[in-house]
Design a protein around this motif. Sequence first.
Motif, mmCIF file in Angstrom:
data_model
loop_
_atom_site.group_PDB
_atom_site.id
_atom_site.type_symbol
_atom_site.label_atom_id
_atom_site.label_comp_id
_atom_site.label_asym_id
_atom_site.label_seq_id
_atom_site.Cartn_x
_atom_site.Cartn_y
_atom_site.Cartn_z
ATOM 1 N N GLU A 1 0.819 -1.209 0.000
ATOM 2 C CA GLU A 1 0.000 0.000 0.000
ATOM 3 C C GLU A 1 0.857 1.265 0.000
ATOM 4 O OE1 GLU A 1 -3.812 1.838 2.503
ATOM 5 O OE2 GLU A 1 -2.617 0.211 3.333
ATOM 6 N N VAL A 2 2.014 1.198 0.631
ATOM 7 C CA VAL A 2 2.881 2.377 0.696
ATOM 8 C C VAL A 2 3.362 2.749 -0.701
ATOM 9 C CG1 VAL A 2 4.992 3.318 1.698
ATOM 10 C CG2 VAL A 2 3.579 1.735 3.025
ATOM 11 N N TYR A 3 3.804 1.756 -1.473
ATOM 12 C CA TYR A 3 4.195 2.015 -2.860
ATOM 13 C C TYR A 3 2.984 2.414 -3.704
ATOM 14 C CZ TYR A 3 9.129 0.637 -3.480
ATOM 15 O OH TYR A 3 10.507 0.601 -3.496
ATOM 16 N N GLU A 4 1.895 1.671 -3.550
ATOM 17 C CA GLU A 4 0.704 1.887 -4.381
ATOM 18 C C GLU A 4 0.183 3.313 -4.266
ATOM 19 O OE1 GLU A 4 -1.279 0.185 -6.423
ATOM 20 O OE2 GLU A 4 -0.852 -1.946 -6.216
ATOM 21 N N GLN A 5 0.195 3.844 -3.059
ATOM 22 C CA GLN A 5 -0.372 5.174 -2.852
ATOM 23 C C GLN A 5 0.680 6.279 -2.880
ATOM 24 O OE1 GLN A 5 -3.112 5.510 0.431
ATOM 25 N NE2 GLN A 5 -3.863 3.409 0.187
ATOM 26 N N GLY A 6 1.934 5.902 -3.092
ATOM 27 C CA GLY A 6 2.988 6.902 -3.159
ATOM 28 C C GLY A 6 3.148 7.653 -1.850
ATOM 29 N N LEU A 7 3.110 6.925 -0.736
ATOM 30 C CA LEU A 7 3.134 7.565 0.576
ATOM 31 C C LEU A 7 4.528 7.947 1.046
ATOM 32 C CD1 LEU A 7 0.466 5.354 2.399
ATOM 33 C CD2 LEU A 7 0.163 7.545 1.230
ATOM 34 N N LEU A 8 5.558 7.438 0.380
ATOM 35 C CA LEU A 8 6.915 7.847 0.706
ATOM 36 C C LEU A 8 7.260 9.099 -0.103
ATOM 37 C CD1 LEU A 8 8.812 4.431 0.824
ATOM 38 C CD2 LEU A 8 7.737 5.689 2.694
ATOM 39 N N LEU A 9 7.709 10.133 0.579
ATOM 40 C CA LEU A 9 7.867 11.435 -0.069
ATOM 41 C C LEU A 9 9.029 11.480 -1.050
ATOM 42 C CD1 LEU A 9 7.115 13.904 2.871
ATOM 43 C CD2 LEU A 9 5.560 12.875 1.206
ATOM 44 N N GLY A 10 10.004 10.577 -0.883
ATOM 45 C CA GLY A 10 11.175 10.608 -1.764
ATOM 46 C C GLY A 10 11.048 9.757 -2.998
ATOM 47 N N GLN A 11 9.852 9.280 -3.330
ATOM 48 C CA GLN A 11 9.671 8.389 -4.478
ATOM 49 C C GLN A 11 9.241 9.108 -5.749
ATOM 50 O OE1 GLN A 11 10.291 4.808 -4.336
ATOM 51 N NE2 GLN A 11 11.378 5.852 -2.700
ATOM 52 N N GLY A 12 8.773 10.320 -5.621
ATOM 53 C CA GLY A 12 8.361 11.063 -6.804
ATOM 54 C C GLY A 12 6.998 10.679 -7.332
ATOM 55 N N GLY A 13 6.308 9.739 -6.683
ATOM 56 C CA GLY A 13 4.984 9.351 -7.145
ATOM 57 C C GLY A 13 4.640 7.940 -6.722
ATOM 58 N N THR A 14 3.576 7.415 -7.303
ATOM 59 C CA THR A 14 3.095 6.083 -6.959
ATOM 60 C C THR A 14 3.811 5.013 -7.763
ATOM 61 O OG1 THR A 14 1.335 6.252 -8.605
ATOM 62 C CG2 THR A 14 0.821 6.986 -6.371
ATOM 63 N N THR A 15 3.893 3.826 -7.190
ATOM 64 C CA THR A 15 4.427 2.654 -7.881
ATOM 65 C C THR A 15 3.387 1.556 -7.755
ATOM 66 O OG1 THR A 15 6.698 3.269 -7.326
ATOM 67 C CG2 THR A 15 6.319 1.003 -8.039
ATOM 68 N N LYS A 16 2.774 1.196 -8.852
ATOM 69 C CA LYS A 16 1.620 0.306 -8.834
ATOM 70 C C LYS A 16 2.023 -1.151 -9.050
ATOM 71 C CE LYS A 16 -1.427 3.734 -8.615
ATOM 72 N NZ LYS A 16 -2.340 3.910 -7.479
ATOM 73 N N SER A 17 1.103 -2.032 -8.672
ATOM 74 C CA SER A 17 1.250 -3.452 -8.983
ATOM 75 C C SER A 17 0.956 -3.676 -10.462
ATOM 76 C CB SER A 17 0.277 -4.283 -8.136
ATOM 77 O OG SER A 17 0.546 -4.128 -6.759
ATOM 78 N N ILE A 18 1.578 -4.710 -11.005
ATOM 79 C CA ILE A 18 1.381 -5.069 -12.411
ATOM 80 C C ILE A 18 1.167 -6.569 -12.495
ATOM 81 C CG2 ILE A 18 2.368 -5.027 -14.744
ATOM 82 C CD1 ILE A 18 4.228 -2.833 -13.870
ATOM 83 N N ASN A 19 0.274 -6.968 -13.359
ATOM 84 C CA ASN A 19 0.076 -8.389 -13.617
ATOM 85 C C ASN A 19 -0.314 -8.546 -15.083
ATOM 86 O OD1 ASN A 19 -0.079 -11.113 -13.027
ATOM 87 N ND2 ASN A 19 -2.266 -11.023 -12.551
ATOM 88 N N GLY A 20 0.501 -9.249 -15.837
ATOM 89 C CA GLY A 20 0.190 -9.403 -17.248
ATOM 90 C C GLY A 20 1.062 -10.460 -17.884
ATOM 91 N N GLY A 21 0.809 -10.697 -19.145
ATOM 92 C CA GLY A 21 1.585 -11.679 -19.879
ATOM 93 C C GLY A 21 1.143 -11.744 -21.324
ATOM 94 N N TYR A 22 1.913 -12.419 -22.117
ATOM 95 C CA TYR A 22 1.551 -12.647 -23.509
ATOM 96 C C TYR A 22 2.241 -13.915 -23.973
ATOM 97 C CZ TYR A 22 6.177 -10.886 -24.846
ATOM 98 O OH TYR A 22 7.522 -10.704 -24.987
#
Length: 928
Positions: free
Chosen positions: A526-547
């Motif tokens: 959740e911390v990454y997802e919502q970008g709650l760390l001030l030094g990250q520059g933004g949110t980092t979301k989960s990814i799930n995919g394939g081909y």
Amino acid sequence: MSSAVMAQDAAAEGESVERISVTGSRIKRTDLETASPVQVTSKEEIKIAGFTRVEDMMNSLPQIEASNTAFQSNGATGTASLDLRGMGPQRTLVLINGRRMQAGGINSSAADINQIPAALVERVEVMTGGGSSTYGADAVAGVVNFVMDKNFEGLEVTANASGYQHDNDNKYIQSKMDARGFDYPTGSSGIDGKSYDFSVTMGGELGDKGHVVGYMTYMKQNELRQGARDYSSCALNATGTACGGSGTTPNPNFYLSAANADGSFNWDDYEYWSLNSDSTFTPDTELYNYAPVNFFMRPNERHTIGMFANYEVNDNFRPYMEAMFMRDRTVAQIAESGTFFNDNYVIDFDSPLLSDAQRAQLTDRFGLQSGDQFATYIGKRNVEGGGRQDQLEHNSFRLVLGSEGEISDTWTYDTTIQYGSTSSSSAYLNDFFGPRIFTALSANGEDCASTDGCIPYEVFTYNGVTAEQAKTLTGTAIMNGVTEQIIFGGFVTGETGVSFPGSDTPISAVLGAEYRKENYSRTADEVYEQGLLLGQGGTTKSINGGYSVRELYSELRVPLVQDIAIAESIALDLGYRWSDYSVSGAEPTYKVALDWDVNDDWKLRGSYNRAVRAANNIELYAPQSTGLWQGTDPCATATPALTAAQCANTGVTAAQYGNIGKNNADQYNALFGGNPSLSPEVADTISFGVVANLFEGFNFSVDYFNIELEDAIGTIDPEIIVEQCALTGSATFCDNVQRTPGSGSLWLGDGRVVATNINLGKLHWEGVDLSANYATELFGGNFSTSLIGTYMLTKEFDNVPGVAPAYDCVSTLDNGCFAQPEWRHVMAFNYDTGSFWRATVKWRFYGEVSDYSGTDTLVQDGIDSQSFIDLKGSFAVNDYTTLLVGVNNVLDREPPMVGGSLATNGNAIAGFYDTLGRYLHASVTFKF
């Protein structure tokens, strides 16, 4: 004598000539020189280079630019990737024994060559130009094939130690730090950045039917910080004229205003103040030197283990196995966290955090009284808590099971099941947790006094923040993920029995099929997802995919003529692959190549390749989130680089023009992310050249290449988006520039540039590769010299065809170009006494990068040519022991310094030019 000539002589004498597969084709042949140019680096060359990281050896080749390396910290992936021709690591296909490697992890879709044990590499083959018809997608710039020594016999143990040494005497940057009062090292650094490497290789026969080779390696690399070198001890500003720094300082800087009725900041009436030592506000603000804490080279610990085995049950069934495992742990550290002017804090005028003197200043300036509120953006550096750290771990596993054998006297088969997986994790430590700052300041309706464990954040008191306070404000973000690659494939190859009238050699063919599945999963907390760390520059979301992709392919080698007046032989190589991607449909690739042996001493060759690259999982599925880009806002500062009318195109009002603050760290916000509708890139590659043996002991090859790629997948550089919006007013650009209301900023508040993935650009690469070798007897020993070089003619980016002008990055630093010189070479001189010692001198040369029209005064006239000299000595102590000692960059050349907008790390283009000074290495090998 070339390999082709030696093979012909052996055949003429009736000797058995081994047929091998050479990179670029699955048809087995008797020589290494093919219609496609292949540069071979031998095991001996790798070993004598002295590097404990394969990436360092490969990045020294003139065909390869530095990509993800150990000399990166901010934004590091923790992997090592190869960037052939500088077209991007995603366009370089990396193989092990002719089979593709899996993605490197959750932060990089490119192969991680950390997995490759240098001690077991027999040779590295670099084929430039397209290879998609043979190997499938991604071989746009070419192929790098690591051929392992599967026939190794005996026991070999190697121990290696290395480190760096530099004399800190850069008067230019020392004077800049003196002007700021910054500390820096002087004199000799001693030996630092030490690394230790240990490898064991074992191999032997399995009766008289098979062979097995096993290996184990361990590597430990110590950290080296930017503060260890004077030239990186402060972050130069964008112009390179002074030590810059950050407005987020140990004693904070503030944007202050009376709060609007809705709690927002009043950008029409504000002050930018800092703290005096008596804790009163002052307009005399300072910058923080954040550079020394950053890692210039990351600490790293790596274990690998694996084996290669084959067994002949009979002529028709020869099973084989390849198993490889790696565990790699590294830490990327950058400067301490801070509040970074990230949020608007609304604070009561009566807050106990303020002194009476400060309240009086707020009253005098803004008319505030008891019961009122003020708004502030705070730039406070967390020097009390230490640097931010990203602990990166990769665990990779690769398993190949297959069988080869004879179908008939002239036809063989090869079937393979391949599984590759990389599990990765990122634990980001010691970064400020945004919501806790609000509470600790009792801002925006939060109350520290009623919150368990909350300690008031004394940012309004000079040196008032304690380590205890800071500790309560940091958080940890965790991200884990797995990449998987599953391949089922097989092919048959042999001679058809049909030949052209002018040739006695029958046509050879390959018929094959392959199914490949690429899975990608990244889970962010959740911390990454919502970008709650001030030094990250933004949110980092989960990814799930394939081909997945289903493929059919074929190759033909068609001998056209033999033993005629103008040729000993002329052969035509043809290839075709049909690829059906689950996300984008079918796409064909093909090749046509001519192989013309004029005589024993001359060969002419030429080829055309159609190559494709399908979007990888990150490009397809990465959620859109805010991040940082390095550069400048041309509409910032009191004297903007662009006119008021041009800046108005980017959203700057008349009142804002000349009043927009720049980011002192040259970092601005952008929205990045994926696009599931991306189509494959399509490239056409043409090459032609000559291979010759002019006289005994001397041979050379010269090859011209031309690569044109359309529908390039990528993002437009945010700085270019801003500039082109200003210059053209086109909605293609201007719709993607979103300035913060009021301030007009691209880094404060919600200001950003939208730069998500698209299929839009065109790339055009053109150049000439040269390789030459000479060997002779001299003074009772053997002398040899070799040269490999690349002359770049064109490196053209057309990011938005028809809208933005195309630009050429050869020998230029404009437009964010990498420092690609026109000419780059590696030249080696070797002398082997034939008894117990051998010496090598290597000259690595980078031509000048002459064109630059920006404001960086350090490179106003470009970057001068750079030469690095390496010395090596190898000694056979006895029949079982060999000692190697060497010094790379003997003259201790510093990397050319560049300003903040051009540097990749530590005021340098790190990992390309020698980054840390002299590199001293020694190894001892025991072989039984």
